[in-house]
Design an enzyme around this catalytic site. Structure first.
Site, PDB file in Angstrom:
ATOM      1  N   HIS A   1       0.928  -1.763   2.767  1.00  0.00           N
ATOM      2  CA  HIS A   1       0.928  -0.734   1.710  1.00  0.00           C
ATOM      3  C   HIS A   1      -0.505  -0.384   1.279  1.00  0.00           C
ATOM      4  CE1 HIS A   1       5.348  -0.913   0.843  1.00  0.00           C
ATOM      5  NE2 HIS A   1       5.201  -2.145   1.283  1.00  0.00           N
TER       6      HIS A   1
ATOM      7  N   ASN B   1      11.125  -0.018  -2.342  1.00  0.00           N
ATOM      8  CA  ASN B   1      10.830   0.905  -1.258  1.00  0.00           C
ATOM      9  C   ASN B   1      11.754   2.114  -1.354  1.00  0.00           C
ATOM     10  OD1 ASN B   1       8.771  -0.533  -0.002  1.00  0.00           O
ATOM     11  ND2 ASN B   1      10.141  -1.602   1.407  1.00  0.00           N
TER      12      ASN B   1
ATOM     13  N   HIS C   1       3.693  -7.608  -8.831  1.00  0.00           N
ATOM     14  CA  HIS C   1       4.205  -8.948  -8.504  1.00  0.00           C
ATOM     15  C   HIS C   1       5.698  -8.980  -8.820  1.00  0.00           C
ATOM     16  CE1 HIS C   1       4.906 -13.113  -8.167  1.00  0.00           C
ATOM     17  NE2 HIS C   1       4.554 -13.494  -9.378  1.00  0.00           N
TER      18      HIS C   1
HETATM   19 FE1  HDD Z   1       5.805  -6.412  -0.192  1.00  0.00          FE
HETATM   20  C1  HDD Z   1       2.913  -5.041  -1.236  1.00  0.00           C
HETATM   21  C2  HDD Z   1       7.547  -3.649  -1.284  1.00  0.00           C
HETATM   22  C3  HDD Z   1       8.697  -7.654   1.202  1.00  0.00           C
HETATM   23  C4  HDD Z   1       4.176  -9.238   0.642  1.00  0.00           C
HETATM   24  N1  HDD Z   1       5.317  -4.685  -1.070  1.00  0.00           N
HETATM   25  C5  HDD Z   1       4.071  -4.290  -1.431  1.00  0.00           C
HETATM   26  C6  HDD Z   1       4.111  -3.011  -2.035  1.00  0.00           C
HETATM   27  C7  HDD Z   1       5.422  -2.614  -2.043  1.00  0.00           C
HETATM   28  C8  HDD Z   1       6.175  -3.678  -1.448  1.00  0.00           C
HETATM   29  C9  HDD Z   1       5.964  -1.320  -2.576  1.00  0.00           C
HETATM   30  C10 HDD Z   1       2.914  -2.239  -2.541  1.00  0.00           C
HETATM   31  C11 HDD Z   1       2.642  -2.545  -3.986  1.00  0.00           C
HETATM   32  C12 HDD Z   1       1.493  -1.718  -4.475  1.00  0.00           C
HETATM   33  O1  HDD Z   1       1.650  -0.488  -4.524  1.00  0.00           O
HETATM   34  O2  HDD Z   1       0.473  -2.311  -4.785  1.00  0.00           O
HETATM   35  N2  HDD Z   1       7.726  -5.748  -0.002  1.00  0.00           N
HETATM   36  C13 HDD Z   1       8.258  -4.637  -0.617  1.00  0.00           C
HETATM   37  C14 HDD Z   1       9.691  -4.656  -0.468  1.00  0.00           C
HETATM   38  C15 HDD Z   1      10.016  -5.772   0.239  1.00  0.00           C
HETATM   39  C16 HDD Z   1       8.780  -6.462   0.516  1.00  0.00           C
HETATM   40  C17 HDD Z   1      10.623  -3.596  -1.021  1.00  0.00           C
HETATM   41  C18 HDD Z   1      11.354  -6.270   0.663  1.00  0.00           C
HETATM   42  C19 HDD Z   1      12.459  -5.989   0.066  1.00  0.00           C
HETATM   43  N3  HDD Z   1       6.336  -8.105   0.780  1.00  0.00           N
HETATM   44  C20 HDD Z   1       7.586  -8.439   1.254  1.00  0.00           C
HETATM   45  C21 HDD Z   1       7.549  -9.777   1.801  1.00  0.00           C
HETATM   46  C22 HDD Z   1       6.264 -10.245   1.629  1.00  0.00           C
HETATM   47  C23 HDD Z   1       5.525  -9.176   0.989  1.00  0.00           C
HETATM   48  C24 HDD Z   1       8.732 -10.487   2.409  1.00  0.00           C
HETATM   49  C25 HDD Z   1       5.648 -11.565   1.992  1.00  0.00           C
HETATM   50  C26 HDD Z   1       6.289 -12.651   2.185  1.00  0.00           C
HETATM   51  N4  HDD Z   1       3.862  -7.014  -0.242  1.00  0.00           N
HETATM   52  C27 HDD Z   1       3.436  -8.251   0.091  1.00  0.00           C
HETATM   53  C28 HDD Z   1       1.975  -8.483  -0.231  1.00  0.00           C
HETATM   54  C29 HDD Z   1       1.562  -7.117  -0.840  1.00  0.00           C
HETATM   55  C30 HDD Z   1       2.844  -6.312  -0.758  1.00  0.00           C
HETATM   56  C31 HDD Z   1       1.167  -9.001   0.897  1.00  0.00           C
HETATM   57  C32 HDD Z   1       0.350  -6.422  -0.263  1.00  0.00           C
HETATM   58  C33 HDD Z   1      -0.467  -5.956  -1.435  1.00  0.00           C
HETATM   59  C34 HDD Z   1       0.148  -6.576  -2.585  1.00  0.00           C
HETATM   60  O3  HDD Z   1       1.245  -7.279  -2.201  1.00  0.00           O
HETATM   61  O4  HDD Z   1      -0.245  -6.512  -3.724  1.00  0.00           O
HETATM   62  O5  HDD Z   1       1.860  -9.500  -1.174  1.00  0.00           O
END
Ligand code: HDD
Length: 693
Positions: free
Chosen positions: A98, A171, A363
């Site tokens: 993202h 999402n 978070h």
């Molecule tokens: Fe995630 C970012 C949505 C599963 C780890 N995620 C991130 C963002 C969105 C989502 C919208 C962007 C947030 C922003 O605008 O800063 N993610 C989802 C959805 C998931 C999902 C809807 C499943 C239903 N994500 C998911 C899993 C993991 C992550 C299973 C790790 C185990 N996601 C992250 C992250 C991010 C992230 C690496 C990258 C930047 C951040 O968090 O702040 O922690």
């Protein structure tokens, strides 16, 4: 255009003025620079003069200090060193997923009916207004990639509630690729660019993605959504949002319900068509973020309703045979209707992309009393990842002090020190219990004082690395989704699978993926196999499913047209001017396209491209090649074309069938609004020349 530097030099005071402040210029004690720097959002940018970071006034920022005009630079030049050093460190790591996004502030207003299922005040209290920040994003591309690629869109909402921050990190698709967070690094490694060359950028049309998907059939349902029109939204205004997981809500009496969150856009769900997305990525890679910012500037706000599907909190945590802990499954809206519980209006643009949109830290574990998580194994892993990722992205544990992340509720957390600490904490007893802080220090809050008390659920089980049997069906809901779409949308899915698999180098991957499709739907498999020039494999397609009409986005309904854009070819005359006025009253943006620039002209023949417009009005005769291309594309993409006066000749010159559906002669404003409200002239699409087989 005037540059910032010119503006600065205009404001510069005459050289003979003193360079140290006169007593009258000195700041009064209550707004001392120290206090200013601690004030929430002001930062250090105060005063009339250009200074160093230390506040020393500067006479010149264009020349480094040298030994003579041609001489080497001198290391004593503190200004040069400070300026370059800061610049060298201006970027922070982009999000690991993202990375590309844009955001806006807004207001959420609760309808109050959610009080029947949750005690969370921002949802339960009728009329309560809560500040929010929303960040929309693509998942796979780098920060500089294009907006309109085929991808999932993030829809992350931070509610600054009176009870603390609540983040709904969702999402625009209600299901996910995987069922367990431990696979997240794997799917992302497979879906992002190949590590040897960092290509392809921002797309899934490559070998590693389809290799992963064809080997992990739990991803099947998700890729059907991604290959559908949901993967290429027209704008962030026209897409749904989903919390994906099932959450547990707790009401004031302690009763619990299992709930899925939905965002329903007031403008309806609309998408681009595939060729349009590809052109847009080149013509305007910032298409979605520009639309968001321009719309808010124009007062054409994005609006959504928050809704919930409520399911009983039964012991097996399932509903109508659907395991509610499985993030690859939906609950069809026909089985559990989405009940609207509040309205979100995005009404303010950020002032600074880095400080706000880039530094916002979501978070999934930011919860408030009345909202709890469930044991969905994907959600459980996310609870770890989001806090952790901010440590490397935002450089330490104090990112909650950044203005964009700061709760709008009092914070008294006994956390101290750390990198980038910007608070001067007082007192010596930052631990509990203590006998030294007296009435100054924080005390624990029980439930009667709004404390977050986790639901006392019994937890017991053998340690295993395994999924429940109820997670094993990977195909039925993919068929449910596909068969709920209109025939045109189904064609788009088949074309998208064909396009993406054609881009793989490995034939074995295509063949394996066709085998997966064969276990979903025979007709789709045949279409994709034909496109790939491969034999149709044997499979066990899903037999009977009850379609969910809520899943199709092509309906007879005409949606509000706020923010839709109409391009007018030709200098407006009285008739078209009246039409434009009437369209603007509906919130439609009208842009005049003329041969050359001039008053009222927003695009010239040279700069206008079809993808910028939802409909075209032709009011002049021209054989200009670029207008011909624009009209042909608009026609091919199913856009309404209104014709006035000599405009008919322009269409004929462009080889367009003026009798085709959606060519509107001298339409009144309501006819154009109705056509825009249906988004495209769907009846025209099947008549367009089919691709040679
Ligand atoms: Fe995630 C970012 C949505 C599963 C780890 N995620 C991130 C963002 C969105 C989502 C919208 C962007 C947030 C922003 O605008 O800063 N993610 C989802 C959805 C998931 C999902 C809807 C499943 C239903 N994500 C998911 C899993 C993991 C992550 C299973 C790790 C185990 N996601 C992250 C992250 C991010 C992230 C690496 C990258 C930047 C951040 O968090 O702040 O922690």
């Amino acid at each position: 255009m005037q540059t910032a530097r010119h503006r600065t030099s205009q404001r510069r005071k005459p050289d003979m003025e003193p360079t140290v402040p006169s007593p009258a210029e000195k700041q009064p004690a209550e707004t001392s620079p120290v206090k200013e720097s601690l004030a929430p959002d002001r930062g250090l940018q105060t005063g009339d003069y250009l200074t160093t970071g230390q506040g020393v006034r500067l006479p010149d920022t264009d020349h480094s200090l040298k030994a003579g005009p041609r001489g080497p630079a001198l290391i004593e030049d503190f200004h040069l060193r400070e300026k370059i050093t800061h610049f060298d460190h201006e970027r922070i790591p982009e999000r690991v997923v993202h990375a590309r996004g844009s955001g806006a502030y807004g207001t959420f207003t609760a309808y109050g009916n959610a009080a029947s299922v949750t005690k969370a005040g921002f949802l339960a209290e009728k009329g309560r207004e809560t500040d929010v920040f929303v960040r929309f994003s693509t998942v796979l591309g780098s920060r500089g990639s294009a907006d309109t690629v085929r991808d999932v869109r993030g829809f992350a909402v931070k509610f600054y509630t009176a009870e603390g921050n609540f983040d709904l990190v969702g999402n625009n698709m209600p299901v996910f690729f995987i069922q367990d967070a431990i696979k997240f690094p794997d799917i992302i490694h497979a879906a992002k660019w190949h590590p040897d060359r960092e290509i392809p950028q921002a797309q899934t049309a490559h070998d590693t993605f389809w290799d992963f998907v064809s080997l992990h059939t739990e991803a099947t349902h998700h890729v059907f959504w991604a290959m559908s029109d949901r993967g290429i939204p027209r704008s962030f205004r026209t897409m749904e949002g989903f919390g994906v997981h099932t959450f547990r809500l707790v009401d004031a009496a302690g009763k619990t319900s299992l709930v899925k969150f939905h965002w329903k856009p007031a403008a309806g769900v609309h998408s681009q068509v595939w060729e349009e997305t590809q052109l847009t990525a080149g013509v305007d890679p910032d298409f979605h973020r520009r639309d968001l910012a321009d719309s808010i500037d124009a007062g054409l706000f994005y609006e959504y309703e928050l809704g919930i599907q409520v399911m009983p909190d039964d012991a097996d945590e399932s509903f109508e045979g659907i395991d509610l802990l499985d993030p690859t499954k939906i609950v069809p809206e026909e089985l559990a209707p989405v009940q609207p519980i509040g309205k979100l209006v995005l009404n303010r643009n950020p002032d600074n992309f880095h400080a706000e949109t880039e530094q916002i830290a979501f978070h999934i574990g930011n919860l408030v009393p009345g909202i709890e998580v469930t044991n969905d194994p994907l959600l459980q892993g996310r609870l770890f990842s989001y806090l952790d990722t901010q440590l490397s992205r935002l450089g330490g544990p104090n990112f909650n002090q950044l203005p964009i992340n700061r709760p709008h509720a009092p914070v008294n957390d006994n956390q101290r020190d750390g990198m980038h600490q910007s608070v001067v904490h007082r007192g010596i007893a930052h631990y509990l219990p203590n006998s030294l802080a007296g009435s100054e220090g924080p005390v624990p809050a029980g439930p009667e004082n709004g404390g977050y008390v986790h639901l006392p659920e019994p937890v017991r089980g053998d340690k295993v690395r395994a999924n429940p049997v109820s997670f094993a069906d990977h195909h039925t809901q993919a068929a449910l989704f596909y068969r709920s779409l209109s025939p045109l949308e189904q064609d788009h899915v088949a074309e998208a699978f064909t396009f993406e698999l054609s881009k793989c180098y490995e034939q074995a991957i295509r063949v394996r993926m066709l085998g997966v499709l064969a276990n979903v739907d025979a007709e789709l498999t045949a279409k994709v196999a034909a496109g790939l020039g491969l034999p149709v494999p044997e499979g066990k397609p899903v037999a009977d499913v009850t379609p969910s009409p809520a899943l199709t986005q092509i309906t007879e309904r005409a949606w509000p047209v706020t923010g839709r854009v109409v391009g007018v070819i030709g200098t407006p005359d009285k008739q078209t001017a009246a039409l434009q006025k009437a369209l603007k009253a509906h919130g439609v943006v009208v842009r005049v396209i003329a041969p050359v620039g001039g008053e009222g002209v927003e695009r010239t023949f040279q700069t206008a491209r079809s993808v910028e417009f939802d409909a075209i009005m032709v009011a002049a005769a021209t054989t200009d090649m670029q207008m011909t291309v624009l009209l042909q594309e608009a026609f091919r993409h199913g856009k309404a074309i209104a014709v006035h006066g000599e405009g008919e000749q322009t269409l004929i010159n462009a080889g367009i069938d003026v009798k085709a559906p959606g060519i509107l002669f001298d339409p009144d404003p309501e006819t154009i609004v109705a056509a825009l409200g249906r988004h495209r002239v769907w009846e025209r699409m099947p008549l367009l020349k089919p691709r040679a087989s």
